[in-house]
Write a protein that holds these residues in place. Structure first.
Motif, PDB file in Angstrom:
ATOM      1  N   UNK A  66      -1.251  -3.208   5.279  1.00 35.60           N
ATOM      2  CA  UNK A  66      -1.205  -1.763   5.047  1.00 35.60           C
ATOM      3  C   UNK A  66      -0.407  -1.499   3.773  1.00 35.60           C
ATOM      4  N   UNK A  67      -0.952  -0.656   2.905  1.00 34.93           N
ATOM      5  CA  UNK A  67      -0.249  -0.265   1.676  1.00 34.93           C
ATOM      6  C   UNK A  67      -0.405   1.234   1.482  1.00 34.93           C
ATOM      7  N   UNK A  68       0.570   1.854   0.812  1.00 32.16           N
ATOM      8  CA  UNK A  68       0.495   3.284   0.511  1.00 32.16           C
ATOM      9  C   UNK A  68       0.470   3.470  -1.002  1.00 32.16           C
ATOM     10  N   UNK A  71       5.392   6.696  -2.951  1.00 35.05           N
ATOM     11  CA  UNK A  71       6.664   6.441  -2.264  1.00 35.05           C
ATOM     12  C   UNK A  71       6.936   7.422  -1.129  1.00 35.05           C
ATOM     13  N   UNK A  72       6.372   8.623  -1.180  1.00 35.48           N
ATOM     14  CA  UNK A  72       6.637   9.626  -0.146  1.00 35.48           C
ATOM     15  C   UNK A  72       5.817   9.387   1.124  1.00 35.48           C
ATOM     16  N   UNK A  73       4.883   8.412   1.089  1.00 39.26           N
ATOM     17  CA  UNK A  73       4.103   8.038   2.278  1.00 39.26           C
ATOM     18  C   UNK A  73       4.723   6.771   2.859  1.00 39.26           C
ATOM     19  N   UNK A  74       5.057   6.800   4.160  1.00 39.31           N
ATOM     20  CA  UNK A  74       5.739   5.686   4.820  1.00 39.31           C
ATOM     21  C   UNK A  74       4.950   5.303   6.068  1.00 39.31           C
ATOM     22  N   UNK A  91       4.224   8.507   8.142  1.00 42.16           N
ATOM     23  CA  UNK A  91       5.177   9.601   7.956  1.00 42.16           C
ATOM     24  C   UNK A  91       5.232   9.983   6.487  1.00 42.16           C
ATOM     25  N   UNK A  92       5.735  11.183   6.236  1.00 43.69           N
ATOM     26  CA  UNK A  92       5.950  11.621   4.854  1.00 43.69           C
ATOM     27  C   UNK A  92       7.413  11.990   4.671  1.00 43.69           C
TER      28      UNK A  92
END
Length: 186
Positions: A66-68, A71-74, A91-92
């Motif tokens: 899993x990758x986003x 940086x604001x997506x966790x 989460x955000x």
């Protein structure tokens, strides 16, 4: 079982004492596949976390990562294995960005492909607290009565409130002040 992803073809000759026949067989192996639900995550202006359901719609066990994109997506995990189904919590972090609309994605990668899930979030304009003050009364040489109230706390918690005073105009907390605590609601 055990074949790589792709299309396969084979010709069979069937012979008997009554004659022979040629049969062609075609087969497609799709490999590992993951279905993701929902297909988009919209956090709006207030939601902080949402589940993302993964379902193995192929055969066997699928390893995934899993990758986003931002940086604001966790996510609560960066990899896993999937036999039937699994959940990822996305989460955000609203503290790291200013007001506006944001878009990004969560990418789920596995041996035979990947799935991208769009992520949206809105940060509303921040508002300041609104305060109501009455004129000072019962004024004496060394005292006065002042009444005030927080009408609304605005878009974030009030960490400290009270009254500032000074013998000069426009007092601040650098002068004398009363600390009446904090407020999460008006």
């Amino acid at each position: 079982n055990g074949l790589e992803k792709g299309n396969y073809a084979q010709t069979f000759v069937i012979a008997s004492n009554g004659g022979s026949s040629i049969v062609e067989a075609n087969m497609s192996v799709q490999g590992s596949q993951i279905k993701v639900s929902p297909e988009e995550l919209d956090f709006g202006a207030t939601t902080s976390s949402l589940p993302l359901a993964l379902q193995n719609i192929g055969s066997g066990t699928v390893s995934y990562s899993v990758a986003t994109s931002n940086d604001w997506i966790i996510t609560n995990r960066t990899s896993g294995t999937l036999t039937n189904s699994d959940n990822i919590i996305v989460s955000v972090n609203r503290n790291s960005v200013s007001q506006g609309d944001y878009a990004g994605k969560v990418s789920i990668s596995f041996k035979d492909g990947s799935v991208e899930v769009p992520v949206r979030m809105h940060i509303p304009q921040k508002s300041s607290p609104v305060v109501s003050l009455q004129d000072a009364y019962n004024i004496t040489y060394n005292s006065a009565t002042i009444k005030g109230a927080i009408v609304t706390i605005g878009s974030s918690k009030v960490t400290q409130y009270g009254i500032c005073w000074s013998t000069t105009e426009t007092p601040t907390i650098e002068h004398k002040f009363s600390n009446l605590g904090d407020s999460e609601t008006s």
